[in-house]
Write a protein that holds these residues in place. Structure first.
Motif: not given
Length: 168
Positions: A18, A22, A48, A52, A64, A66, A145
């Motif tokens: 994940s 990200i 996410i 964010q 972000i 998506k 991230y």
């Protein structure tokens, strides 16, 4: 992150996977995602949303995107036409070998195959890989991230070309 890498497959969407997703989305990459556990989709979307605010500030972006996140129904579908494949299976050599074997069977023959691993040897894992010269370990620092540090480790059959491509 190199401009020549535009499409990325991420296999495995736990904490590390994940984090990679990200980071890739924040860098405006198209990301194809596969995880055999369907419940991980919810985890990823929650991650996410949770990150964010920090990600937007760190990367100086408005959001972000998506729309660049594509959920695949299989490894084959995820890796079919990408430049980089980031594998995040559990830290178990036999599991990683099985996943890497499938990835290398269906992935673009020139795509980098990177495995997130903190202690497994790339030379052992790459024995299951078609075109093993493109296989590397890419071990990120946490949180993935936010920290732009990745340890790259080549195996015995990895060529310098793929290490150079991965390091850009």
């Amino acid at each position: 992150m190199t401009a020549s890498i535009k499409r990325i497959a991420v296999i495995g969407t736990g904490v590390i996977g994940s984090g990679w997703i990200i980071r890739f989305l924040a860098n405006k990459k198209t990301v194809y995602v596969f995880d055999p556990n369907n419940q991980q989709k919810k985890f990823l979307l929650n991650e996410i949303a949770r990150t964010q605010k920090s990600v937007k500030k760190f990367y100086k972006i408005n959001s972000i995107n998506k729309k660049n996140l594509i959920f695949a129904k299989s490894i084959e579908q995820a890796v079919n036409d990408v430049d980089l494949i980031q594998e995040n299976a559990p830290e178990n050599e036999s599991v990683k070998k099985k996943v890497v074997k499938e990835i290398s069977k269906y992935g673009n023959k020139k795509a980098i195959i990177a495995s997130s691993s903190s202690g497994l040897l790339p030379s052992n894992i790459q024995t299951a890989c078609k075109n093993p010269e493109r296989f590397i370990i890419a071990h990120p620092f946490n949180p993935v991230y936010l920290l732009p540090l990745v340890e790259l480790v080549k195996g015995k059959k990895t060529t310098n070309l793929y290490i150079k491509k991965a390091s850009k």
